[in-house]
Design a protein around this motif. Structure first.
Motif, PDB file in Angstrom:
ATOM      1  N   VAL A  74       5.211  16.893 -60.570  1.00 39.06           N
ATOM      2  CA  VAL A  74       4.298  16.472 -59.519  1.00 39.06           C
ATOM      3  C   VAL A  74       3.166  17.481 -59.298  1.00 39.06           C
ATOM      4  CG1 VAL A  74       4.156  15.806 -57.081  1.00 39.06           C
ATOM      5  CG2 VAL A  74       6.212  15.275 -58.390  1.00 39.06           C
ATOM      6  N   THR A  75       3.463  18.763 -59.461  1.00 36.03           N
ATOM      7  CA  THR A  75       2.472  19.808 -59.211  1.00 36.03           C
ATOM      8  C   THR A  75       2.380  20.754 -60.408  1.00 36.03           C
ATOM      9  OG1 THR A  75       4.063  21.347 -58.242  1.00 36.03           O
ATOM     10  CG2 THR A  75       3.008  19.804 -56.744  1.00 36.03           C
ATOM     11  N   ARG A  76       1.248  21.459 -60.513  1.00 37.77           N
ATOM     12  CA  ARG A  76       1.110  22.470 -61.569  1.00 37.77           C
ATOM     13  C   ARG A  76       1.892  23.725 -61.231  1.00 37.77           C
ATOM     14  NH1 ARG A  76      -5.005  23.574 -63.060  1.00 37.77           N
ATOM     15  NH2 ARG A  76      -4.629  24.811 -61.231  1.00 37.77           N
ATOM     16  N   SER A  77       1.943  24.055 -59.943  1.00 35.82           N
ATOM     17  CA  SER A  77       2.655  25.262 -59.522  1.00 35.82           C
ATOM     18  C   SER A  77       3.163  25.074 -58.100  1.00 35.82           C
ATOM     19  CB  SER A  77       1.752  26.496 -59.603  1.00 35.82           C
ATOM     20  OG  SER A  77       0.604  26.320 -58.801  1.00 35.82           O
ATOM     21  N   THR A  78       4.196  25.843 -57.765  1.00 39.76           N
ATOM     22  CA  THR A  78       4.810  25.777 -56.440  1.00 39.76           C
ATOM     23  C   THR A  78       5.186  27.184 -56.011  1.00 39.76           C
ATOM     24  OG1 THR A  78       5.758  23.613 -56.962  1.00 39.76           O
ATOM     25  CG2 THR A  78       6.710  24.781 -55.106  1.00 39.76           C
TER      26      THR A  78
ATOM     27  N   LEU B  43       9.769  19.496 -58.615  1.00 43.77           N
ATOM     28  CA  LEU B  43       8.332  19.384 -58.359  1.00 43.77           C
ATOM     29  C   LEU B  43       7.495  19.584 -59.616  1.00 43.77           C
ATOM     30  CD1 LEU B  43       8.144  21.371 -55.003  1.00 43.77           C
ATOM     31  CD2 LEU B  43       8.009  18.899 -55.313  1.00 43.77           C
ATOM     32  N   ALA B  44       8.103  20.002 -60.714  1.00 42.96           N
ATOM     33  CA  ALA B  44       7.366  20.316 -61.936  1.00 42.96           C
ATOM     34  C   ALA B  44       6.534  19.139 -62.432  1.00 42.96           C
ATOM     35  CB  ALA B  44       8.324  20.788 -63.024  1.00 42.96           C
TER      36      ALA B  44
ATOM     37  N   ALA C  44       5.669  27.777 -62.174  1.00 40.02           N
ATOM     38  CA  ALA C  44       4.496  27.266 -62.893  1.00 40.02           C
ATOM     39  C   ALA C  44       5.000  26.711 -64.211  1.00 40.02           C
ATOM     40  CB  ALA C  44       3.476  28.374 -63.118  1.00 40.02           C
TER      41      ALA C  44
END
Length: 84
Positions: free
Chosen positions: A7-11, A4-5, A24
């Motif tokens: 695709v998103t800033r944090s998970t 997911l890194a 993050a």
């Protein structure tokens, strides 16, 4: 989580009574949960998410907000609250 890194800033990924993972960028941190004997898990996710959101709005880091979310959700599930 690493997938997911891009695709998103944090998970944030909860692992129930084991831990919560916070990713993050390239960093993944495992935030421990408070061990409790669960009595009623109703609303635990809402409690966790609400605490995280409110702490982030107050300026906390994501890891600190998750730590607070773990604490409040653990306290919630240790208390009998609903009739079944």
């Amino acid at each position: 989580m690493r997938a997911l890194a891009g695709v998103t800033r944090s998970t944030v990924m909860t692992l129930g009574g084991e831990a919560t993972l916070v990713a993050a960028g390239d960093d993944v941190v495992e935030v421990p949960v408070v061990p409790v004997a669960p009595v009623d898990t109703t609303g635990a996710g809402d409690c966790f998410a609400g605490t995280v959101a409110s702490r982030l709005a107050a300026g906390a880091t994501l890891a600190d907000a998750v730590r607070a979310g773990n604490e409040t959700a653990s306290a919630l599930i240790a208390v009998p609250r609903s009739e079944r």
